[in-house]
Design an enzyme around this catalytic site. Structure first.
Site, mmCIF file in Angstrom:
data_model
loop_
_atom_site.group_PDB
_atom_site.id
_atom_site.type_symbol
_atom_site.label_atom_id
_atom_site.label_comp_id
_atom_site.label_asym_id
_atom_site.label_seq_id
_atom_site.Cartn_x
_atom_site.Cartn_y
_atom_site.Cartn_z
ATOM 1 N N ILE A 1 0.876 -1.277 -0.113
ATOM 2 C CA ILE A 1 0.014 0.120 0.099
ATOM 3 C C ILE A 1 1.024 1.434 -0.060
ATOM 4 C CG2 ILE A 1 -1.895 1.072 1.185
ATOM 5 C CD1 ILE A 1 -2.614 -1.365 0.106
ATOM 6 N N GLN B 1 -1.316 4.682 3.603
ATOM 7 C CA GLN B 1 -1.167 3.370 4.940
ATOM 8 C C GLN B 1 -2.149 3.812 6.031
ATOM 9 O OE1 GLN B 1 3.186 2.933 5.303
ATOM 10 N NE2 GLN B 1 3.279 2.239 3.114
ATOM 11 N N HIS B 2 -2.299 2.989 6.775
ATOM 12 C CA HIS B 2 -2.648 3.237 8.386
ATOM 13 C C HIS B 2 -4.506 3.619 8.019
ATOM 14 C CE1 HIS B 2 1.237 2.771 9.837
ATOM 15 N NE2 HIS B 2 1.515 3.734 9.234
ATOM 16 N N HIS C 1 -6.646 -0.039 4.194
ATOM 17 C CA HIS C 1 -6.717 -0.596 3.032
ATOM 18 C C HIS C 1 -5.871 -1.823 2.952
ATOM 19 C CE1 HIS C 1 -8.401 3.100 1.273
ATOM 20 N NE2 HIS C 1 -7.336 3.762 1.632
ATOM 21 N N GLU D 1 4.781 -15.760 0.824
ATOM 22 C CA GLU D 1 6.297 -15.807 0.642
ATOM 23 C C GLU D 1 7.256 -15.077 1.733
ATOM 24 O OE1 GLU D 1 8.619 -16.136 -3.400
ATOM 25 O OE2 GLU D 1 8.048 -13.992 -2.977
#
Length: 412
Positions: free
Chosen positions: A221, A226-227, A230, A254
Site C-alpha cells: 500500500i 497507509q494506516h 486498505h 512468501e
C-alpha cells in the site's frame, strides 16, 4: 570532502502521484529503502542537494524522472560524481519520460474518463465516503504487464529484500502470476493505492492433479494511503477470491515480514472466529494429535502452521484470568507445536538447555499473541503498523515482568 558531496538517497528521491485531471501532485512521499539502487550506505555521492523526482500518472502509473541538483563535484582524478540518471534508469521502464512539465501536460490531455484497470473487478468497499475497487488480472495480460513495468521500482523502495518479477519469462510462467490492483474511484478518474502479486505452485494430490497452492508474494500500500484500512481490505478481498477457486487448496505467504504477518494473523483470526467458536475450541478440548475441526482449516485453505497460530490466539483470548488449569493446557499444546516444528534444532541441545530454549520461545509467542489480541480489539490493523503492534506487545510483556526483552527465539 566526502560529507560535503554526500546526500541521503532516501531524502533525495521523491515520488509523486500526478492527477490525470489537474496535472498536479495528489501526494508526494519518499522511499523507505534505496540500498537496492545506491548500495548499503544509501548515499548519493558527487552532488549538493540532489533531487530525483519520480512522478507517476495516478491511474496507469506511467512515469517521469526529473533530475536536478544545486551543484555537481568536479572530477578529481578517478573520483567523480555518480551518473544518477543511468543508475536509476535500470529500475524504470524504457518509456519513462524525462521532462516533467511535458509529462504533466500529456496526462491531462489524455481522455481517461473511461479508463479502467486491467482484468476484472472482484470487490469494492467504502471508507470515509470514498469508493475503492480491487481488480484482478494476470501477467500474461499485456496491459497488466505494462502497469507492473511502471511500478516495479516500488518493490525496491518498499519491500525489504524484494525483487522485481521477470515480466519477459515464458508464457506458461506468466500465467501462474495473478495481480490484484487497488484503486480509489471517483466520478472522473481512478487513483492507484496499492497492489499484490501472487503465484500458483505445485501441490501433490493424486486424486486431483489440477490442485495447487497460491502464494502471496509482493504486497504494498503506498505510504500516503497507509494506516487507513486498505491493507486489511486488499488482503481480505484476495482471500475471499481464492476461497472460491476450487483448484486452490492452500493460501500461503512468501517470506512475510513481521508487519505483514501481524496483518495476516489478525485478519485470519477474525475470519475463523465464528467457525472456531462453533467448534468450542479450548485448550482443555485440544487433542495432541490434531486440532478439533480439521475441516475448518481445509475450508479456510490455511497452511498447518498458520492455522495453529490462529487457533492458539483464539484459545488464549478465551482463557479467563486466574484459570491456571487452562493456561497450563495452553502452554503445553503451544510447546508441543514449537517442539515439533523445531525438532531437528532442539534435538542437538542437552535436555536442560532444550527445556529452557523451548520455554523461552513459548514466552515470546505468548507475548506476541497478547499484543496482537490487544491490537485486534483497539484499532484497524495495517501491514505497515508494525510499530503500533510492537508497542502493544511491549505493554503486554511489561505486565509479565518485562520478560520479552530476554527471549531466546527459536521459531514461533
Amino acid at each position: 570532502m566526502e560529507e560535503e558531496w554526500s546526500a541521503d538517497a532516501n531524502e533525495a528521491v521523491e515520488l509523486s502521484l500526478i492527477s490525470t485531471t489537474s496535472g498536479k501532485p495528489i501526494a508526494t512521499f519518499h522511499p523507505q529503502f534505496t540500498y537496492g539502487i545506491f548500495g548499503e550506505s544509501e548515499n548519493i555521492f558527487g552532488y549538493k542537494d540532489p533531487n530525483l523526482q519520480i512522478s507517476f500518472a495516478a491511474n496507469d502509473m506511467k512515469c517521469c524522472l526529473d533530475f536536478s541538483y544545486e551543484d555537481m563535484m568536479e572530477p578529481q582524478g578517478s573520483v567523480q560524481a555518480e551518473n544518477l540518471e543511468a543508475i536509476i534508469a535500470e529500475f524504470l521502464p524504457d518509456d519513462c519520460e524525462k521532462d516533467l512539465k511535458e509529462f504533466q501536460t500529456k496526462i491531462v490531455q489524455r481522455d481517461d474518463t473511461k479508463w479502467s484497470p486491467p482484468g476484472d473487478k472482484i470487490s469494492e468497499y467504502t471508507l470515509k465516503g470514498k469508493t475503492y475497487e480491487v481488480w484482478r488480472s494476470t501477467i500474461d495480460d499485456a496491459y497488466c504487464r505494462d502497469i507492473l513495468k511502471n511500478i516495479q521500482i516500488l518493490v525496491t523502495f518498499y519491500i525489504e529484500g524484494g525483487t522485481a518479477i521477470d515480466l519477459e519469462d515464458e508464457e506458461w510462467t506468466n500465467k501462474r502470476w495473478e495481480v490484484f490492483f487497488l484503486y480509489e474511484k471517483s466520478a472522473t478518474n481512478r487513483t492507484f493505492i496499492g497492489y499484490c502479486t501472487c503465484y500458483r505452485y505445485y501441490l501433490y494430490n493424486p486424486k486431483s492433479p489440477d490442485t495447487s497452492r497460491i502464494r502471496i508474494s509482493q504486497f504494498l500500500i503506498l505510504p500516503p494511503f497507509q494506516h487507513q484500512g486498505h491493507g486489511k481490505n486488499l488482503y481480505n478481498s484476495l482471500i475471499t477470491h481464492f476461497l472460491t477457486v476450487t483448484s486452490i487448496q492452500e493460501i500461503t505467504v512468501e517470506d512475510p515480514s513481521e508487519a505483514f504477518q501481524n496483518l495476516r494473523d489478525i485478519q485470519d483470526l477474525h475470519r475463523l472466529t465464528p467457525a472456531l467458536t462453533q467448534s468450542d475450541l479450548t485448550p482443555l478440548s485440544f487433542s495432541n494429535k490434531s486440532f478439533p475441526g480439521a475441516d475448518i482449516r481445509s475450508r479456510a485453505k490455511l497452511p498447518v502452521r498458520q492455522f495453529a497460530r490462529v487457533c492458539e490466539m483464539f484459545m488464549l483470548q478465551g482463557i479467563e484470568k486466574g484459570d491456571e488449569k487452562s493456561m497450563k493446557a495452553f502452554r503445553l499444546l503451544v510447546k508441543a507445536r514449537i517442539y515439533k516444528q523445531n525438532k531437528d534444532v532442539l534435538a542437538q541441545l542437552d535436555r536442560l538447555e532444550r527445556i529452557d530454549k523451548l520455554h523461552d520461545t513459548y514466552l515470546h509467542v505468548e507475548d506476541e499473541y497478547k499484543g496482537l489480541l490487544i491490537a485486534a480489539k483497539t484499532a484497524p490493523v495495517e501491514e505497515e503498523e508494525a510499530e503500533e503492534i510492537e508497542m502493544e506487545k511491549k505493554r503486554s510483556a511489561n505486565g509479565d515482568g518485562g520478560r520479552a526483552a530476554k527471549r531466546a527465539r527459536v521459531v514461533g
